[in-house]
Design an enzyme around this catalytic site. Structure first.
Site, PDB file in Angstrom:
ATOM      1  N   ASP A  59      -2.755 -17.685   3.639  1.00 49.34           N
ATOM      2  CA  ASP A  59      -3.965 -18.400   3.207  1.00 49.34           C
ATOM      3  C   ASP A  59      -4.424 -19.385   4.290  1.00 49.34           C
ATOM      4  OD1 ASP A  59      -1.589 -19.706   2.673  1.00 49.34           O
ATOM      5  OD2 ASP A  59      -2.166 -20.439   0.694  1.00 49.34           O
TER       6      ASP A  59
ATOM      7  N   ASP B 198      -4.611  -5.994   6.715  1.00 51.18           N
ATOM      8  CA  ASP B 198      -5.871  -5.345   6.361  1.00 51.18           C
ATOM      9  C   ASP B 198      -6.961  -6.402   6.187  1.00 51.18           C
ATOM     10  OD1 ASP B 198      -7.661  -3.399   5.654  1.00 51.18           O
ATOM     11  OD2 ASP B 198      -6.877  -3.117   3.629  1.00 51.18           O
TER      12      ASP B 198
ATOM     13  N   ASP C 123     -10.245  -7.501   8.891  1.00 49.47           N
ATOM     14  CA  ASP C 123     -11.666  -7.486   8.525  1.00 49.47           C
ATOM     15  C   ASP C 123     -12.294  -8.860   8.743  1.00 49.47           C
ATOM     16  OD1 ASP C 123     -11.375  -4.843   7.831  1.00 49.47           O
ATOM     17  OD2 ASP C 123     -12.542  -5.018   5.987  1.00 49.47           O
TER      18      ASP C 123
ATOM     19  N   TYR D 279       0.800  -1.222   0.000  1.00 52.70           N
ATOM     20  CA  TYR D 279       0.000   0.000   0.000  1.00 52.70           C
ATOM     21  C   TYR D 279       0.834   1.274   0.000  1.00 52.70           C
ATOM     22  CZ  TYR D 279      -4.173  -2.744   1.310  1.00 52.70           C
ATOM     23  OH  TYR D 279      -5.219  -3.617   1.356  1.00 52.70           O
TER      24      TYR D 279
ATOM     25  N   LYS E  35       3.776 -15.200   3.288  1.00 52.66           N
ATOM     26  CA  LYS E  35       3.652 -16.182   2.207  1.00 52.66           C
ATOM     27  C   LYS E  35       5.058 -16.410   1.655  1.00 52.66           C
ATOM     28  CE  LYS E  35       1.029 -18.619  -0.659  1.00 52.66           C
ATOM     29  NZ  LYS E  35       0.226 -19.785  -0.265  1.00 52.66           N
TER      30      LYS E  35
HETATM   31 MG    MG Z   1      -9.521  -2.344   5.583  1.00 54.05          MG
END
Ligand code: MG
Ligand code: NAI
Length: 329
Positions: free
Chosen positions: A201, A225, A229, A119, A166
């Protein structure tokens, strides 16, 4: 005496902020509140979604409470995180009674790196074939977040830190993350903290099937992130989830939810996410006793299930619920 920057923002941000300040008023701690403008309304009034005065106010405070912005959220909250170098994003995944949590014993802290990884604005571009984004992992930022996670574990009686990555596919970037994880882990071995690691994963599945595997999760920006959630989904919805953004000199505490235009102005928003954000602020300020008091008051009101807002099956208003929590302190 603590100097707190209060930035309510738009919509229910203002309503839940009033509710949280009301609860803080019930504590025996001296806060000096300084209010700052930010968000869509502020943009309309002043031409800026995040005026320099507000940024300065937050910079010069001991901590900031932030409500929510509306459409200008990216210009406000992302800019605050970046300007103040708030490198650690803490998202607790904790189940409370009387909520739609899928399990009743969840208590996980997700520690997400907040400044790099996938990001970074400016690291994404169009190419002849399509588009490309660069994922940046620096030793400095990853070591800082990993160390933060171990310190968090040490200070909160946790016995395990799990790194999520990963590294089997992203051998260089996530490989470096994993290497640093175990380098830092060496320093905490003798302090009763174990370290393990899982792939992103697999972790997404384990959070649902074996969530008791986890105490503290530390991970890079994008994975954090997504996992947080997922965590929000596990504990029953946006009205309940607080977060902290912490840097070397500043810290900002905010609910995960936005300005909720669909219910704004009705006084029915659930104030818990904001009040729990204030609780995280108390922890950050070293006021653990007060933080526990606030959390226990919330627990009491949730258990009774009488003075709760509509999303929790009750019909209390935002301020009625806040008042009940204040009385339960
Ligand atoms: Mg978010
Ligand atoms: P949202 O979180 O505002 O609302 C999503 C849904 O959850 C809505 O149905 C809302 O009524 C409900 N909800 C949220 N918080 C609640 C609470 N405390 N009590 C009861 N119900 C609650 O997300 P949405 O709808 O995607 O975005 C609305 C606006 O908020 C947008 O303009 C967005 O840009 C902004 N936003 C700002 C954020 C920030 O300032 N950090 C974060 C997320 C969104």
């Amino acid at each position: 005496m603590y100097k707190i920057a209060v930035v309510p923002g738009d919509g229910i941000g203002k309503e839940v902020m009033e509710a949280a300040i009301n609860v803080l008023d019930g504590l025996d701690i001296d806060f000096e509140y300084e209010y700052g403008l930010a968000g869509d309304e502020c943009l309309e009034k002043t031409g800026k979604a995040l005026p320099d005065e507000t940024l300065e106010l937050v910079k010069n405070s001991d901590a900031c409470l932030f409500g929510a912005a509306e459409e200008s959220a990216a210009d406000v909250i992302v800019k605050l995180r970046q300007s103040l170098k708030l490198f650690a994003n803490l998202r607790p995944v904790k189940s409370y009674p009387g909520t739609k949590a899928l399990f009743d014993d969840l208590d996980i802290m997700i520690v997400r790196e907040n400044t790099e990884g996938m990001y970074i604005t400016g690291e994404e571009e169009y190419t002849d074939e399509g588009a490309i984004a660069r994922r940046i992992i620096t030793r400095k930022a990853e070591e800082r977040i990993i160390r933060y996670a171990f310190e968090y574990a040490k200070n909160n009686n946790k016995t395990q830190v799990t790194g999520v990555h990963k590294a089997n596919v992203l051998k260089k970037t996530d490989g470096l993350f994993k290497k640093i994880l175990y380098e830092v882990a060496e320093e905490y071995k003798n302090q009763g903290i174990e370290t393990n690691d899982f792939y992103i994963d697999a972790t997404s599945m384990y959070l649902i099937t074996q969530s008791n595997k986890f105490q503290v999760i530390v991970t890079t920006n994008l994975y954090g992130d997504i996992l947080s959630d997922e965590g929000a989904g596990l504990v029953g919805g946006l009205g309940l989830i607080p977060s902290a953004n912490i840097g070397e000199n500043n810290a900002l505490f905010e609910p995960v939810h936005g300005s909720a235009p669909d219910i704004a102005g009705q006084g029915i928003a659930n104030p818990i996410a904001m009040i729990l954000s204030a609780k995280m602020m108390l922890d950050y300020l070293g006021e653990q006793e007060a933080a526990t008091k606030v959390e226990n008051a919330i627990l009491k009101v949730l258990k009774e299930g009488k003075d709760v807002t509509g999303d929790l099956g009750g019909n209390a208003s935002t301020m009625e619920m806040s008042e009940a929590i204040k009385n339960a302190l």
